[in-house]
Write an enzyme that holds these catalytic residues in place. Sequence first.
Site, short mmCIF file in Angstrom:
data_model
loop_
_atom_site.label_atom_id
_atom_site.label_comp_id
_atom_site.label_asym_id
_atom_site.label_seq_id
_atom_site.Cartn_x
_atom_site.Cartn_y
_atom_site.Cartn_z
N CYS A 1 -1.72 -4.25 -16.88
CA CYS A 1 -2.33 -3.28 -15.98
C CYS A 1 -1.72 -3.32 -14.59
O CYS A 1 -2.22 -2.68 -13.67
CB CYS A 1 -3.84 -3.49 -15.88
SG CYS A 1 -4.32 -5.06 -15.11
N HIS B 1 0.83 -1.21 0.00
CA HIS B 1 0.00 0.00 0.00
C HIS B 1 0.86 1.26 0.00
O HIS B 1 0.53 2.25 -0.65
CB HIS B 1 -0.92 0.00 1.22
CG HIS B 1 -2.21 -0.71 0.99
ND1 HIS B 1 -2.94 -1.30 1.98
CD2 HIS B 1 -2.91 -0.94 -0.15
CE1 HIS B 1 -4.03 -1.85 1.48
NE2 HIS B 1 -4.03 -1.65 0.20
#
EC number: 2.7.3.9
Length: 589
Positions: A514, A186
């Site tokens: 992606c 994160h």
Amino acid sequence: MEALAGAGVSPGVGFGPVHRLVGGVPTPPADARHDGDAAAARRTALAALERVAAELASRGSSAGDEVRAVLDAEAMMARDPSLADRVTRLIGEGMAPALAVHRAFGAYREMFSAAGGYVAERVVDLDDVRDRAVALLMGLPMPGVPLVAEEPYVLVARDLAPADTAVLSKHVVAALVTEEGGPTSHTAILARALGVPAVVACPGATAVPEGTPLLVDGASGVVRPAPTAEEVDDARRRAAAREAALARSRGPGVTKDGTAVPLLANIGGPGDIAAAVAHGAEGVGLLRTEFLYLGRRDAPGVREQAEVYREVLAAFPGGRVVVRTLDAGADKPLGFLPSAEEANPALGMRGIRMFRHDPGVLADQLAALALAARNAPARLDAPARLDAPARLDAPARLDAPARPDAPARLEVMAPMVSSGADAAWFKALCAEAGLGEAGAMVEVPAAAVRAREIAEEVDFLSIGTNDLTQYAFAADRQVGALAGLQDPWQPALLDLVAMAADAAAGAGRPCGVCGEAAADPVLACVLVGLGATSLSMGAPALPAVRAALARHTVEQCRAAAAAARRARSAGEARMAARRHLPDLDDLGL
């Protein structure tokens, strides 16, 4: 002091004095007892949890959707009824509120750590929520980012919780350095979204004394304590040259010899649209839809979802918008999706696997997407109309040029596809909903190995390098000690990408990337050389990738890719590729 080395995860150069994250909250005394009024102690404890949840949600509401989704998930942890029940039980046994909250979180922490995979990644989030609540109950300073604003500083920490990263500003924080985390943690993802240079998995970073000047290169991963004036000047010159070159990067993605490579944005919801448009995204290569579902006890309705999807489609007239269906299950539990306990949830019932057993939520999502597509405007300022006739025009070809006067082209893809049977099932479900373009993600090694079989069942493939790397190397992407195995430059991963791209081409299907690997301008050239037909990344990375592609031919990209695959390590692969991409130095990359 000697230079430190970590994993560069957000490009750019930052320089400033070291400031550390405010330390953790001490564990409450093991014998801490309340005053005998258990009801009052319970109210105090639950009020602290609710205050933490409200603050997290408030931070998220002012941030982009990707950040908001993470903070909403933390707020949901603080409001978990089972946590409240555990706290109540411990207070009933006489524990003081702070100790009861600490012990209640401890039980969940053990379960999360033992689960491994994505669930284990959430341990740092649990600790953050716990420490904030305990600090309130003990009357201590709130842990987190120091309130230092006299000059830009380098924030150094063992790791960063999402709530900390969400409040950062590149105007105050010159760079981030953490000892833990990985390229797809994160911290890395949010740092890229904020445009703050960042290095993770950097041993020894927290040993650098407070206030020491630190020079951080978020591309190479080099962290230099107490640099000389010449080193700082050189880094700044390179950064300035890079920014000047990137400022001239405009228009669609194209190689030096004219091969179009659409450059798309990974977004977490409508809040990320502005950044994507500002950085020149030609569309969306990955719309993560989890933000619609997190923090809810019931799934969102069809019309509610359709309004959001339509807003994204309206922002990219004539472009592509690729939506990933809900990626949830045992490793990303949602209140309205029942899931059994699993020994290793990251390898369990998630993504398409979950919905093959329980297709109702997916059916509603596809219906909402079809409704949004039927009513997608050709202009962002067109009025909303979700009451148009239920007719879906024939979809445009996937390789058709963008038409600014036409609606965006909606494409839908399923996560965690493992076989042709998975792909065929998803394609049939999309067709039943009236959706014309259905694709499959390649993030399970089996999908790369059997990519031809999968490609023949769907309209396109999209390689998710984050999970593909994690699963290919059996390396939890949140474990800093395994950062070397999580490096997308690993030749074995490049082999898997090439395998999938070749198979897609053989089936006459496009194959995009992606994953965050596409955000590396050097690796982006290699991915094109491996056969990727489009690239999608965090919006701030788009200018650098666009500039790198514009300076090299497809043949140069292929030569770089071949050299990287022949290498024996990620570091060797990176260096080998650069030798075939001579104009990168002019861009300061």
